[in-house]
Scaffold this motif. Sequence first.
Motif, PDB file in Angstrom:
ATOM      1  N   HIS A  66       0.813  -1.218   0.000  1.00 23.25           N
ATOM      2  CA  HIS A  66       0.000   0.000   0.000  1.00 23.25           C
ATOM      3  C   HIS A  66       0.852   1.276   0.000  1.00 23.25           C
ATOM      4  N   ARG A  67       2.106   1.141  -0.419  1.00 22.92           N
ATOM      5  CA  ARG A  67       3.021   2.290  -0.382  1.00 22.92           C
ATOM      6  C   ARG A  67       2.514   3.480  -1.194  1.00 22.92           C
ATOM      7  N   LEU A  68       1.949   3.235  -2.378  1.00 17.36           N
ATOM      8  CA  LEU A  68       1.458   4.347  -3.200  1.00 17.36           C
ATOM      9  C   LEU A  68       0.398   5.145  -2.444  1.00 17.36           C
ATOM     10  N   HIS A  69      -0.480   4.440  -1.789  1.00 15.38           N
ATOM     11  CA  HIS A  69      -1.557   5.086  -1.044  1.00 15.38           C
ATOM     12  C   HIS A  69      -0.985   5.923   0.110  1.00 15.38           C
ATOM     13  N   ILE A  70      -0.012   5.368   0.809  1.00 12.56           N
ATOM     14  CA  ILE A  70       0.607   6.091   1.924  1.00 12.56           C
ATOM     15  C   ILE A  70       1.390   7.298   1.399  1.00 12.56           C
ATOM     16  N   GLU A  71       2.145   7.103   0.322  1.00  9.37           N
ATOM     17  CA  GLU A  71       2.918   8.204  -0.256  1.00  9.37           C
ATOM     18  C   GLU A  71       2.000   9.316  -0.750  1.00  9.37           C
ATOM     19  N   TYR A  72       0.870   8.933  -1.349  1.00  9.03           N
ATOM     20  CA  TYR A  72      -0.093   9.932  -1.798  1.00  9.03           C
ATOM     21  C   TYR A  72      -0.607  10.753  -0.607  1.00  9.03           C
ATOM     22  N   THR A  73      -0.918  10.080   0.484  1.00  8.54           N
ATOM     23  CA  THR A  73      -1.397  10.778   1.678  1.00  8.54           C
ATOM     24  C   THR A  73      -0.301  11.675   2.248  1.00  8.54           C
ATOM     25  N   LEU A  74       0.936  11.232   2.196  1.00  8.56           N
ATOM     26  CA  LEU A  74       2.054  12.073   2.629  1.00  8.56           C
ATOM     27  C   LEU A  74       2.164  13.306   1.731  1.00  8.56           C
ATOM     28  N   GLY A  75       1.926  13.135   0.446  1.00 15.92           N
ATOM     29  CA  GLY A  75       1.931  14.267  -0.481  1.00 15.92           C
ATOM     30  C   GLY A  75       0.813  15.252  -0.186  1.00 15.92           C
ATOM     31  N   ARG A  76      -0.382  14.736   0.119  1.00 17.29           N
ATOM     32  CA  ARG A  76      -1.498  15.613   0.504  1.00 17.29           C
ATOM     33  C   ARG A  76      -1.142  16.398   1.764  1.00 17.29           C
ATOM     34  N   PRO A  98       4.789   2.245 -11.182  1.00  9.67           N
ATOM     35  CA  PRO A  98       3.603   1.697 -11.856  1.00  9.67           C
ATOM     36  C   PRO A  98       2.332   2.026 -11.062  1.00  9.67           C
ATOM     37  N   GLY A  99       1.354   2.578 -11.750  1.00 10.73           N
ATOM     38  CA  GLY A  99       0.089   2.930 -11.116  1.00 10.73           C
ATOM     39  C   GLY A  99       0.092   4.250 -10.371  1.00 10.73           C
ATOM     40  N   GLY A 100       1.206   4.951 -10.367  1.00 13.44           N
ATOM     41  CA  GLY A 100       1.315   6.175  -9.587  1.00 13.44           C
ATOM     42  C   GLY A 100       0.946   7.459 -10.316  1.00 13.44           C
ATOM     43  N   ARG A 101       0.787   7.407 -11.642  1.00  9.51           N
ATOM     44  CA  ARG A 101       0.541   8.627 -12.397  1.00  9.51           C
ATOM     45  C   ARG A 101      -0.728   9.373 -11.968  1.00  9.51           C
ATOM     46  N   PRO A 102      -1.879   8.713 -11.793  1.00 12.59           N
ATOM     47  CA  PRO A 102      -3.065   9.485 -11.381  1.00 12.59           C
ATOM     48  C   PRO A 102      -2.896  10.117 -10.004  1.00 12.59           C
ATOM     49  N   LEU A 103      -2.180   9.433  -9.129  1.00 15.56           N
ATOM     50  CA  LEU A 103      -1.929   9.987  -7.800  1.00 15.56           C
ATOM     51  C   LEU A 103      -1.026  11.213  -7.904  1.00 15.56           C
ATOM     52  N   SER A 104      -0.015  11.117  -8.746  1.00 16.02           N
ATOM     53  CA  SER A 104       0.887  12.235  -8.983  1.00 16.02           C
ATOM     54  C   SER A 104       0.122  13.437  -9.518  1.00 16.02           C
ATOM     55  N   GLN A 126      -8.802  16.407 -13.955  1.00 16.24           N
ATOM     56  CA  GLN A 126      -9.536  15.691 -14.998  1.00 16.24           C
ATOM     57  C   GLN A 126      -8.655  14.629 -15.650  1.00 16.24           C
ATOM     58  N   LEU A 127      -7.369  14.940 -15.860  1.00 17.95           N
ATOM     59  CA  LEU A 127      -6.447  13.942 -16.409  1.00 17.95           C
ATOM     60  C   LEU A 127      -6.354  12.729 -15.489  1.00 17.95           C
ATOM     61  N   ALA A 128      -6.277  12.983 -14.185  1.00 17.95           N
ATOM     62  CA  ALA A 128      -6.221  11.880 -13.219  1.00 17.95           C
ATOM     63  C   ALA A 128      -7.489  11.053 -13.284  1.00 17.95           C
ATOM     64  N   LEU A 129      -8.616  11.717 -13.329  1.00 20.03           N
ATOM     65  CA  LEU A 129      -9.902  11.019 -13.393  1.00 20.03           C
ATOM     66  C   LEU A 129     -10.015  10.215 -14.687  1.00 20.03           C
ATOM     67  N   ASP A 130      -9.594  10.798 -15.803  1.00 21.46           N
ATOM     68  CA  ASP A 130      -9.630  10.090 -17.089  1.00 21.46           C
ATOM     69  C   ASP A 130      -8.762   8.837 -17.053  1.00 21.46           C
ATOM     70  N   GLU A 131      -7.626   8.936 -16.396  1.00 16.53           N
ATOM     71  CA  GLU A 131      -6.736   7.786 -16.326  1.00 16.53           C
ATOM     72  C   GLU A 131      -7.316   6.692 -15.434  1.00 16.53           C
ATOM     73  N   LEU A 132      -8.029   7.072 -14.415  1.00 12.93           N
ATOM     74  CA  LEU A 132      -8.655   6.095 -13.530  1.00 12.93           C
ATOM     75  C   LEU A 132      -9.894   5.476 -14.151  1.00 12.93           C
ATOM     76  N   ALA A 133     -10.568   6.198 -15.014  1.00 15.80           N
ATOM     77  CA  ALA A 133     -11.858   5.776 -15.549  1.00 15.80           C
ATOM     78  C   ALA A 133     -11.840   4.387 -16.189  1.00 15.80           C
TER      79      ALA A 133
END
Length: 152
Positions: A66-76, A98-104, A126-133
Amino acid sequence: MMARACLIAAVTAALLGLAAAPARAEIPDRALDAQLAQLDRFGYNEPEKAAQQLRVLLAEPAHAPHRLHIEYTLGRNAVQAGRPDDVRRIARELEAKPGGRPLSRMLLAELQDRQGQTGRSGEMAQLALDELAPACAPAATAAAIPPAVMRA
């Protein structure tokens, strides 16, 4: 402006609801999700203490999936604390994984919004949302966006 802020809030809620990135098949850790949401809120008033606790979570081997999720929260947290250089560094690190672009992109959108660049922040969100869609079922994506945003 309000619609962009709502879009950012909706995408952030969707991202925090994901255990990390949709491209990765991992088992959600609801206890960790709740802890990260609590630290995210705590970071508004005590950013340094929240960041310290997030770094402890990053160091725990049990949370490696779950590192991406934790890193994203650290970024917030860095956004909330007004540390743009840290936000950009974390965003670059997420982008490279891998998988980090929408979070970035969401981190950068939040930073831009905080700096008053609402047009750019909306585009980035919107770019993040489009990538997740593609990875999200249409019903799940629509459910993550409050009805007020859908009408805006």
